[in-house]
Scaffold this active site. Sequence first.
Site, PDB file in Angstrom:
ATOM      1  N   GLN A   1     -14.271   3.107   1.646  1.00 58.52           N
ATOM      2  CA  GLN A   1     -14.021   1.890   0.610  1.00 58.52           C
ATOM      3  C   GLN A   1     -13.574   3.314  -0.591  1.00 58.52           C
ATOM      4  O   GLN A   1     -14.839   3.795  -0.918  1.00 58.52           O
ATOM      5  CB  GLN A   1     -14.678   1.562  -0.367  1.00 58.52           C
ATOM      6  CG  GLN A   1     -14.692   0.567  -1.792  1.00 58.52           C
ATOM      7  CD  GLN A   1     -15.076  -0.770  -2.146  1.00 58.52           C
ATOM      8  OE1 GLN A   1     -15.975  -0.741  -2.302  1.00 58.52           O
ATOM      9  NE2 GLN A   1     -14.062  -1.158  -3.059  1.00 58.52           N
TER      10      GLN A   1
ATOM     11  N   HIS B   1     -10.758  -5.576  -2.851  1.00 56.70           N
ATOM     12  CA  HIS B   1      -8.771  -5.615  -1.989  1.00 56.70           C
ATOM     13  C   HIS B   1      -8.972  -5.568  -0.367  1.00 56.70           C
ATOM     14  O   HIS B   1      -9.848  -5.172   0.088  1.00 56.70           O
ATOM     15  CB  HIS B   1      -7.879  -4.105  -2.276  1.00 56.70           C
ATOM     16  CG  HIS B   1      -8.973  -2.815  -1.804  1.00 56.70           C
ATOM     17  ND1 HIS B   1      -9.215  -2.263  -2.588  1.00 56.70           N
ATOM     18  CD2 HIS B   1      -8.237  -2.443  -0.673  1.00 56.70           C
ATOM     19  CE1 HIS B   1      -9.721  -1.438  -1.918  1.00 56.70           C
ATOM     20  NE2 HIS B   1      -9.644  -0.904  -0.675  1.00 56.70           N
TER      21      HIS B   1
ATOM     22  N   ASP C   1       1.206  -0.725   0.017  1.00 58.01           N
ATOM     23  CA  ASP C   1       0.306  -0.192   0.336  1.00 58.01           C
ATOM     24  C   ASP C   1       0.564   1.274   0.046  1.00 58.01           C
ATOM     25  O   ASP C   1       1.861   1.334   0.890  1.00 58.01           O
ATOM     26  CB  ASP C   1      -1.125  -0.192   1.011  1.00 58.01           C
ATOM     27  CG  ASP C   1      -1.855   0.615   1.556  1.00 58.01           C
ATOM     28  OD1 ASP C   1      -3.078   1.380   0.497  1.00 58.01           O
ATOM     29  OD2 ASP C   1      -1.932   2.270   1.456  1.00 58.01           O
ATOM     30  N   ILE C   2       0.491   2.038  -1.008  1.00 59.08           N
ATOM     31  CA  ILE C   2       1.258   3.320  -1.290  1.00 59.08           C
ATOM     32  C   ILE C   2       1.243   4.398   0.299  1.00 59.08           C
ATOM     33  O   ILE C   2       2.611   5.191   0.947  1.00 59.08           O
ATOM     34  CB  ILE C   2       1.123   3.887  -2.455  1.00 59.08           C
ATOM     35  CG1 ILE C   2       2.129   5.071  -3.249  1.00 59.08           C
ATOM     36  CG2 ILE C   2      -0.485   5.122  -2.635  1.00 59.08           C
ATOM     37  CD1 ILE C   2       1.558   5.715  -4.052  1.00 59.08           C
TER      38      ILE C   2
ATOM     39  N   HIS D   1      -7.164  -5.605   2.866  1.00 61.10           N
ATOM     40  CA  HIS D   1      -5.566  -4.598   3.552  1.00 61.10           C
ATOM     41  C   HIS D   1      -5.416  -5.724   4.405  1.00 61.10           C
ATOM     42  O   HIS D   1      -5.780  -6.095   5.246  1.00 61.10           O
ATOM     43  CB  HIS D   1      -6.186  -3.488   4.176  1.00 61.10           C
ATOM     44  CG  HIS D   1      -6.660  -2.793   3.498  1.00 61.10           C
ATOM     45  ND1 HIS D   1      -5.465  -1.346   3.390  1.00 61.10           N
ATOM     46  CD2 HIS D   1      -7.833  -2.195   3.112  1.00 61.10           C
ATOM     47  CE1 HIS D   1      -6.761  -0.479   2.721  1.00 61.10           C
ATOM     48  NE2 HIS D   1      -8.028  -0.941   2.498  1.00 61.10           N
TER      49      HIS D   1
HETATM   50  P1  AMP Z   1      -9.731   1.738   0.892  1.00 59.15           P
HETATM   51  O1  AMP Z   1      -9.991   3.131   1.492  1.00 59.15           O
HETATM   52  O2  AMP Z   1     -10.000  -0.094   1.148  1.00 59.15           O
HETATM   53  O3  AMP Z   1     -10.471   2.072  -0.923  1.00 59.15           O
HETATM   54  O4  AMP Z   1      -7.972   1.015   0.344  1.00 59.15           O
HETATM   55  C1  AMP Z   1      -7.446   1.975  -0.447  1.00 59.15           C
HETATM   56  C2  AMP Z   1      -6.073   2.226  -0.580  1.00 59.15           C
HETATM   57  O5  AMP Z   1      -5.669   1.903  -1.910  1.00 59.15           O
HETATM   58  C3  AMP Z   1      -5.093   3.171   0.421  1.00 59.15           C
HETATM   59  O6  AMP Z   1      -4.970   2.718   1.523  1.00 59.15           O
HETATM   60  C4  AMP Z   1      -4.237   3.365  -0.683  1.00 59.15           C
HETATM   61  O7  AMP Z   1      -3.002   4.267   0.265  1.00 59.15           O
HETATM   62  C5  AMP Z   1      -4.217   2.050  -1.442  1.00 59.15           C
HETATM   63  N1  AMP Z   1      -3.667   3.150  -3.586  1.00 59.15           N
HETATM   64  C6  AMP Z   1      -3.936   3.881  -3.448  1.00 59.15           C
HETATM   65  N2  AMP Z   1      -3.505   4.179  -4.301  1.00 59.15           N
HETATM   66  C7  AMP Z   1      -2.682   3.255  -5.023  1.00 59.15           C
HETATM   67  C8  AMP Z   1      -1.135   2.790  -5.573  1.00 59.15           C
HETATM   68  N3  AMP Z   1      -0.661   3.375  -6.678  1.00 59.15           N
HETATM   69  N4  AMP Z   1      -0.492   1.900  -4.717  1.00 59.15           N
HETATM   70  C9  AMP Z   1      -0.392   1.178  -3.953  1.00 59.15           C
HETATM   71  N5  AMP Z   1      -1.819   1.805  -3.377  1.00 59.15           N
HETATM   72  C10 AMP Z   1      -2.143   2.513  -3.704  1.00 59.15           C
END
Ligand code: AMP
Length: 142
Positions: A94, A100, A31-32, A102
């Site tokens: 979300q 996805h 996760d970024i 975590h």
């Molecule tokens: P959610 O809030 O459950 O939809 O989580 C989305 C997650 O995606 C967040 O924790 C972001 O930090 C992560 N995220 C968004 N863009 C990227 C990316 N390009 N690479 C890695 N993680 C990402």
Amino acid sequence: MNESCIFCKIIRGEIPSTRVYEDEHTLAFLDIGPLVKGHTLVIPKQHFDSLRDADPEAAAQVMVTAQKIARAQLNGLGADGVNIHQANGRVAGQVVPHLHVHVVPRFKDDGYHWNWKAGKYAGADESNGMAEKIRQGLKQTA
Ligand code: AMP
Ligand code: ZN
């Protein structure tokens, strides 16, 4: 595959990611914006907006990979524990509409606190009513 989906773009290699693991059906990458360093996302390679839309097989494959990642965080990072978090719908937090999971490694004194505020039912009538509505919901679920 969904043309505009950011996670589908990661699967296709169109945008960079730090990959940890992949197999035929799933991909795991960092996760970024980690809640705790090592925080990993597990996704199905097939696009589903959320758990609601996913094939049960794909949901199971994602969980099997999440278990692999959790074990790898415990073994490889020396994590003391792991949290699994999975959001469906904006109201649930979300942000990216590609299913996805975590997988968050936890360490003693990592400073992260789950915002878990336990509520209370007014009584058995209320809790039984909620359970009955969920049982009714099961009948509408394929
Ligand atoms: P959610 O809030 O459950 O939809 O989580 C989305 C997650 O995606 C967040 O924790 C972001 O930090 C992560 N995220 C968004 N863009 C990227 C990316 N390009 N690479 C890695 N993680 C990402
Ligand atoms: Zn997608």
